[in-house]
Enzyme design. Structure first.
Site, short mmCIF file in Angstrom:
data_model
loop_
_atom_site.label_atom_id
_atom_site.label_comp_id
_atom_site.label_asym_id
_atom_site.label_seq_id
_atom_site.Cartn_x
_atom_site.Cartn_y
_atom_site.Cartn_z
N GLU A 4 0.29 -11.72 -3.48
CA GLU A 4 -1.17 -11.84 -3.31
C GLU A 4 -1.94 -11.39 -4.56
OE1 GLU A 4 0.65 -9.44 -2.28
OE2 GLU A 4 -0.44 -7.55 -2.39
N CYS A 51 6.01 -5.41 0.02
CA CYS A 51 6.12 -4.06 -0.52
C CYS A 51 6.10 -3.00 0.59
CB CYS A 51 5.05 -3.85 -1.57
SG CYS A 51 5.52 -2.60 -2.76
N HIS A 61 4.29 -8.26 -4.85
CA HIS A 61 2.96 -8.62 -4.35
C HIS A 61 2.58 -10.04 -4.74
CE1 HIS A 61 1.58 -4.49 -3.21
NE2 HIS A 61 2.50 -4.16 -4.07
N ARG A 118 5.73 0.17 -7.74
CA ARG A 118 6.54 1.15 -6.98
C ARG A 118 7.25 0.45 -5.82
NH1 ARG A 118 4.21 5.18 -4.40
NH2 ARG A 118 2.24 4.09 -4.28
N GLY A 175 0.88 -1.17 0.00
CA GLY A 175 0.00 0.00 0.00
C GLY A 175 0.91 1.20 0.00
N GLU A 176 0.78 2.03 1.00
CA GLU A 176 1.65 3.19 1.13
C GLU A 176 2.21 3.19 2.55
OE1 GLU A 176 2.32 5.00 -1.59
OE2 GLU A 176 3.82 5.96 -0.31
N SER A 177 3.51 2.97 2.67
CA SER A 177 4.09 2.82 4.01
C SER A 177 3.87 4.05 4.88
CB SER A 177 5.59 2.49 3.91
OG SER A 177 6.24 3.44 3.10
N1 GLN Z 1 5.98 2.84 -2.75
C1 GLN Z 1 5.14 2.42 -1.66
C2 GLN Z 1 5.69 2.91 -0.33
O1 GLN Z 1 6.66 3.56 -0.29
C3 GLN Z 1 5.00 0.93 -1.64
C4 GLN Z 1 4.25 0.47 -2.85
C5 GLN Z 1 3.51 -0.81 -2.65
O2 GLN Z 1 3.30 -1.27 -1.53
N2 GLN Z 1 3.02 -1.35 -3.73
O3 GLN Z 1 5.12 2.65 0.67
#
Ligand code: GLN
Length: 190
Positions: free
Chosen positions: A170, A77, A168, A133, A46-48
Site C-alpha cells: 500500500e 507486515c 507494504h 521492521r 503498524g505495531e502488532s
Molecule cells: N515490527 C512490527 C511488529 O512487530 C511490524 C512493522 C510493520 O508493520 N511495518 O508489529
C-alpha cells in the site's frame, strides 16, 4: 463488493487509497459490527502488539472464527504477524489462522527500512515492496503456498482464504498485490 480495512492502528488510509485506485469500495473497521456485509478484510501494518491490545480478545476471537468460515483476509507486515499461527519468542499466535511461524523485525530496525522489487508467484515480476521492521516467515506448513522471497526468506504466502505479506504494497503505486487479494475475495465469494 466492499473490502474492510482494520483501523485500530497503522497504515490504514494507504490501503483505502490502493483499493480506491482499483475502483473497490472500502470500509474502515474498528469493531465486530463493522464486519457485516464485507467481502474481505485487510489487516494493515503498524505495531502488532498495539493492534492486538486495541482489538481485545473477543474481537480477535471473532476474527479467528470468521477466518475459519473461509472469509478472505490479507495481513501486511504487523497484519501478517496477527494472522500467523506462530511467532518466534511468543507462546501463541494472536488470530493464528495461517500455518506459518514468523520472526518479528527480521528485516532490521526502522532505520534499515528499504524498498526492493519482488517476483511474486501468481502476481508478476518486479513488484515494488517496502519493508519496515518486517517479519519474515521462518517455517510453514504443507498447505501454505509461499509466493515470494527476499534474501532467501519467504515474505509472502497464501493458505486458502488467508494471504500474508511481510512488506507494504500500500506504500507504492503498484496495485497488483491488492488486485490479487480482491480477485481472491471475488473467487471465494462466488
Ligand atoms: N515490527 C512490527 C511488529 O512487530 C511490524 C512493522 C510493520 O508493520 N511495518 O508489529
Amino acid at each position: 463488493m466492499i473490502v474492510g480495512v482494520l483501523a485500530l492502528q497503522g497504515a490504514v488510509r494507504e490501503h483505502v487509497i490502493s483499493l480506491n485506485r482499483l475502483g473497490i469500495e472500502s470500509r474502515v473497521v474498528k469493531r465486530e459490527k463493522g464486519l457485516e456485509g464485507l467481502s474481505g478484510l485487510i489487516l494493515p501494518g503498524g505495531e502488532s502488539t498495539a493492534i492486538s491490545l486495541l482489538a481485545d480478545d473477543s474481537f480477535l476471537h471473532h476474527l479467528k472464527d470468521l477466518a475459519r468460515t473461509g472469509f478472505p483476509m490479507f495481513g501486511t507486515c504487523a497484519g501478517m504477524i496477527l494472522l500467523a499461527s506462530g511467532i518466534e519468542g511468543r507462546d501463541a499466535g494472536y488470530i493464528g489462522v495461517i500455518d506459518i511461524t514468523v520472526s518479528r523485525n527480521a528485516s532490521g530496525r526502522q532505520v534499515d527500512s528499504f524498498e526492493t522489487i519482488l517476483d511474486i508467484e501468481g502476481i508478476g515480476q518486479d513488484v515494488p515492496a517496502v519493508f519496515i521492521r518486517a517479519p519474515y516467515i521462518t517455517s510453514h506448513g504443507a498447505s501454505v503456498r509461499p509466493m515470494a522471497s527476499h534474501d532467501g526468506q519467504w515474505v509472502m504466502a497464501r493458505q486458502e482464504n488467508i494471504l500474508v505479506a511481510s512488506f507494504h504494497p500500500e506504500l507504492t503505486e503498484d496495485t497488483r498485490v491488492h488486485e490479487y487479494f480482491v480477485g481472491m475475495a471475488k473467487e471465494i465469494g462466488k
